[in-house]
Design an enzyme around this catalytic site. Sequence first.
Site, mmCIF file in Angstrom:
data_model
loop_
_atom_site.group_PDB
_atom_site.id
_atom_site.type_symbol
_atom_site.label_atom_id
_atom_site.label_comp_id
_atom_site.label_asym_id
_atom_site.label_seq_id
_atom_site.Cartn_x
_atom_site.Cartn_y
_atom_site.Cartn_z
ATOM 1 N N ARG A 55 0.720 -1.664 0.204
ATOM 2 C CA ARG A 55 0.025 0.043 0.207
ATOM 3 C C ARG A 55 1.513 1.193 0.203
ATOM 4 N NH1 ARG A 55 -2.723 -4.329 1.922
ATOM 5 N NH2 ARG A 55 -0.327 -4.448 2.593
ATOM 6 N N THR A 56 1.095 1.405 0.557
ATOM 7 C CA THR A 56 2.065 2.667 0.926
ATOM 8 C C THR A 56 3.032 3.155 -0.236
ATOM 9 O OG1 THR A 56 2.531 2.203 3.585
ATOM 10 C CG2 THR A 56 4.005 3.936 2.510
ATOM 11 N N LYS A 85 26.124 -3.389 -0.574
ATOM 12 C CA LYS A 85 27.606 -2.901 -0.937
ATOM 13 C C LYS A 85 28.583 -2.733 0.285
ATOM 14 C CE LYS A 85 27.269 -2.436 -5.049
ATOM 15 N NZ LYS A 85 27.170 -1.682 -6.531
ATOM 16 N N ARG A 106 11.174 3.765 3.299
ATOM 17 C CA ARG A 106 10.898 2.505 4.412
ATOM 18 C C ARG A 106 12.210 2.185 5.093
ATOM 19 N NH1 ARG A 106 5.883 -1.545 4.720
ATOM 20 N NH2 ARG A 106 5.198 0.615 5.314
ATOM 21 N N HIS A 134 5.137 5.391 11.646
ATOM 22 C CA HIS A 134 4.157 5.032 10.341
ATOM 23 C C HIS A 134 3.549 6.406 10.098
ATOM 24 C CE1 HIS A 134 3.641 3.720 6.528
ATOM 25 N NE2 HIS A 134 3.056 2.911 6.526
HETATM 26 N N1 CP Z 1 -0.483 -0.696 5.662
HETATM 27 C C1 CP Z 1 1.169 -0.014 5.503
HETATM 28 O O1 CP Z 1 1.958 0.301 5.457
HETATM 29 O O2 CP Z 1 0.728 -1.279 4.718
HETATM 30 P P1 CP Z 1 2.232 -1.667 3.715
HETATM 31 O O3 CP Z 1 3.372 -2.455 4.763
HETATM 32 O O4 CP Z 1 1.449 -2.832 2.060
HETATM 33 O O5 CP Z 1 3.014 -0.035 3.190
#
Ligand code: CP
Length: 311
Positions: A55-56, A85, A106, A134
Amino acid sequence: MKPYYHVLGAKQFEKSELERLFDAALEMEKVVAKGGDRRHEGRIMTTLFFEASTRTRLSFESAMHRLGGGVIGTENAAQFSSAIKGETLEDTIRIVSGYSDIIVMRHTDIGAAKRAAKVASIPVINAGDGAGEHPTQALLDAYTIRKEFGKIDGLQIAMVGDLAYGRTVHSLSYILANYQDVMVHYISPDNVRIPDNVKKYMDEKGIRYAETNDLDSVAGSIDVLYQTRIQKERFPSVEEYEKASGQYIVDAELMSRMSKHAIVLHPLPRAGEIAEEVDEDPRAAYFRQAVNGLYIRMALIDKCIVESKAN
Ligand code: CP
């Protein structure tokens, strides 16, 4: 160094800024309905994902395309970037800053986005830093609550499941702390309780909360049930994971005891903690919630680029 507008954690948002962002996301819904626009044509967003995501990453990439921009990146940066590396995160960010106009990252490590922002010469958005935060998920969660109820003030919100390693509940707590008369119920197995630093923040902001491991005791009185996955990949041992898993399942029977106006949210992915039989219930808002991620992330990309240019 020139200041850039970064999105690093949920505490950075005050209520007036949240309300402006939610209004901007509502406008982005109209932009998408018209087929997008070209306001960021020629700009490039880098997505650097050192952890898995559906999703993100995809909603950020879709968001940039909807705004006319381009996207470069790697979905498995730990393996397919020069991190393997031995390149440091800081050097990776310095390099990517020269190739693009905004970074969405991320990472496995708490605080990684802040480290990135220290050396970046473009805006950085935290798309999840280990078990830390998040923030963009919490923004879309709050946007969803506001859309579903027309308000956030005064609601009773239960956060359920893995409250220790589940970073979305940390960020959502910080966002909710901006609203009046909210009551948060933290419901979890004993070994994954909400961290003390989150409770301390809620205390400082005067937000009411309660901790329990008994979902049944609050199911009938809550407005929002925010279910979460037990984050198997973050546990120190299989034994600890097994102590926490399988304790809270949202199913038709639980839904029958919830209020008619209550909604169920989940950041997703789910791993059995919401039965598929719940999906047809109009109170199951988690797929609507995921779509809202596109609009919030369009608004965030726009804000980062526009406010960084203004500095
Ligand atoms: N909710 C969320 O962060 O989903 P993903 O891990 O699929 O990005």
